[in-house]
Design a protein around this motif. Structure first.
Motif, PDB file in Angstrom:
ATOM      1  N   GLU A   9       6.783  -2.647 -33.207  1.00 33.18           N
ATOM      2  CA  GLU A   9       7.193  -3.533 -34.132  1.00 33.18           C
ATOM      3  C   GLU A   9       8.287  -2.909 -35.014  1.00 33.18           C
ATOM      4  O   GLU A   9       9.169  -3.788 -35.630  1.00 33.18           O
ATOM      5  N   GLN A  10       8.356  -1.787 -35.074  1.00 28.95           N
ATOM      6  CA  GLN A  10       9.632  -0.997 -35.713  1.00 28.95           C
ATOM      7  C   GLN A  10      10.705  -0.717 -34.861  1.00 28.95           C
ATOM      8  O   GLN A  10      11.718   0.058 -35.349  1.00 28.95           O
ATOM      9  N   GLY A  11      10.819  -1.304 -33.764  1.00 31.86           N
ATOM     10  CA  GLY A  11      11.823  -1.143 -32.593  1.00 31.86           C
ATOM     11  C   GLY A  11      12.123   0.402 -32.070  1.00 31.86           C
ATOM     12  O   GLY A  11      13.065   0.585 -31.849  1.00 31.86           O
ATOM     13  N   ARG A  12      11.065   1.053 -32.005  1.00 34.07           N
ATOM     14  CA  ARG A  12      10.897   2.398 -31.386  1.00 34.07           C
ATOM     15  C   ARG A  12      10.876   2.028 -30.060  1.00 34.07           C
ATOM     16  O   ARG A  12      10.300   1.151 -29.488  1.00 34.07           O
ATOM     17  N   GLU A  13      11.357   2.954 -29.171  1.00 38.04           N
ATOM     18  CA  GLU A  13      11.142   3.163 -27.822  1.00 38.04           C
ATOM     19  C   GLU A  13       9.681   3.802 -27.758  1.00 38.04           C
ATOM     20  O   GLU A  13       9.256   4.623 -28.174  1.00 38.04           O
ATOM     21  N   VAL A  14       8.867   3.034 -26.663  1.00 36.88           N
ATOM     22  CA  VAL A  14       7.470   3.294 -26.418  1.00 36.88           C
ATOM     23  C   VAL A  14       7.221   3.905 -25.406  1.00 36.88           C
ATOM     24  O   VAL A  14       7.509   3.160 -24.245  1.00 36.88           O
ATOM     25  N   LEU A  15       6.687   5.077 -25.036  1.00 28.62           N
ATOM     26  CA  LEU A  15       6.427   5.648 -23.418  1.00 28.62           C
ATOM     27  C   LEU A  15       4.896   5.867 -23.491  1.00 28.62           C
ATOM     28  O   LEU A  15       4.234   6.220 -24.605  1.00 28.62           O
TER      29      LEU A  15
END
Length: 358
Positions: A241-247
């Protein structure tokens, strides 16, 4: 801090000590029109609150600041110098941060995972912490049992930089058994961060709220192990939701602590198959530690990008909004890149302008 910000800061500090939920404090400020009005409403009993809350907001902010200074705790106001730029860009950043140590301004990686981690998960988390610590990449986590503690252990083992985000006051350690781990993070140049003032006990409702800070301080979120419906998976969703890259680290399909990661990968998260692959990805994304003189190669992509930012700032300086227009960058990226230049002593903030130094 500008003189016109001091009254605002003082009332925000009084509200922080009220012990109310951050969302309720926000609602009171909106209803009252400003923090001073919210303090008055609590103090005079115009809103339902415990007697301890009314007593707390009646203590002068100057007294609170003296107590904080004597305890070695710094307070960062949203919008002030030193406030983490990536965190400032999320939809609901904390108004205040209580800090021990020094919060890095450059991009970081948040590592989250299950408290009931398997040996496989703990081993991998420690390796990840060591690998990023050696590359001077800041690692943010929650100091909890399980994956959090393991990744912090890996970071301090190689004397890397780690940030622990607490769900209690900065004068308390939770769990208590991780006190020495937290102190080692500080000794290595890291930080302990919380939006809760000293004396705040680790109540269960505080931890889901603090998760937005863990992911908000980072550019990339790595999930090592996560059960479906667990706090780590909630943090991953917050990161998205915060626009982070999620791995996410894949795991056995019949292992409960891997189901959350496997579902994230199914839904589009990048799978991480080892530390080498993780570091390669982070390097490509420009996630790195503080630059050294050796790192400042004028031909490097990172230096070219920062030099381009200096060019956009120009001799007369520029506002954040102007830099967004000139470079076509989102707010979060402008804040982070400016933070990198600040950490190198190449720019300074003067009023609402960013100016070149030297």
């Amino acid at each position: 801090m500008p003189s016109d910000s001091i009254p605002y800061f003082c009332h925000r500090l009084q509200l922080a000590f009220s012990g109310l939920h951050p969302q309720r404090i926000h609602s009171l400020v909106m209803k009252a029109g400003d923090p001073a009005g919210a303090v008055h409403m609590i103090r005079t009993g115009r809103v339902k609150a415990k007697p301890t809350a009314r007593e707390a907001v009646s203590i002068p902010a100057e007294q609170r600041m003296e107590e904080l200074a004597s305890a070695g705790i710094q307070v960062l106001l949203l919008g002030s110098d030193g406030y983490p730029p990536w965190l400032a860009a999320i939809p609901d950043p904390p108004d205040l941060l209580f800090v021990k140590g020094k919060v890095p301004v450059w991009a970081a990686v948040a590592v989250v995972g299950s408290r009931r981690a398997t040996r496989y998960g703990l081993t991998l988390a420690r390796r990840v912490g060591e690998a990023m610590g050696r590359r001077r990449i800041t690692v943010v986590s929650g100091l909890a049992r399980g994956i959090d503690g393991a990744v912090h252990e890996g970071v301090v083992e190689v004397k890397g930089c780690g940030v622990a985000v607490l769900g209690c006051g900065p004068d308390r350690w939770y769990p208590v058994g991780h006190r020495s781990l937290g102190e080692r993070l500080l000794e290595c140049g890291g930080a302990v961060v919380t939006e809760y003032p000293p004396g705040t006990i680790p109540e269960p409702w505080r931890f889901p709220v603090r998760n937005r800070i863990i992911t908000g301080m980072a550019r990339v979120v790595l999930v090592v192990e996560a059960a479906v419906g667990g706090g780590a998976l909630i943090s991953a969703r917050l990161g998205l939701e915060q626009g982070r890259e999620v791995l996410a680290v894949p795991g056995d399909i019949d292992r409960a602590t891997s189901r959350g990661c496997n579902e994230l990968i199914r839904d589009g998260a990048m799978p991480v198959l080892g530390t080498a692959e993780l570091l390669e990805f982070l390097e490509a994304e420009g996630v790195c530690g503080p630059p050294t003189e050796v790192d400042r190669d004028p031909d490097s992509n990172d230096e070219k990008r920062l030099s381009g930012l200096e060019g956009a700032i120009g001799e007369v300086g520029a506002t954040v909004e102007t830099l967004m227009e000139r470079l076509g960058w989102p707010l979060s990226r402008v804040l982070v890149e400016v933070g990198q230049l600040e950490s190198q002593g190449r720019v300074a903030r003067e009023g609402g302008l960013i100016r070149l130094k030297g």
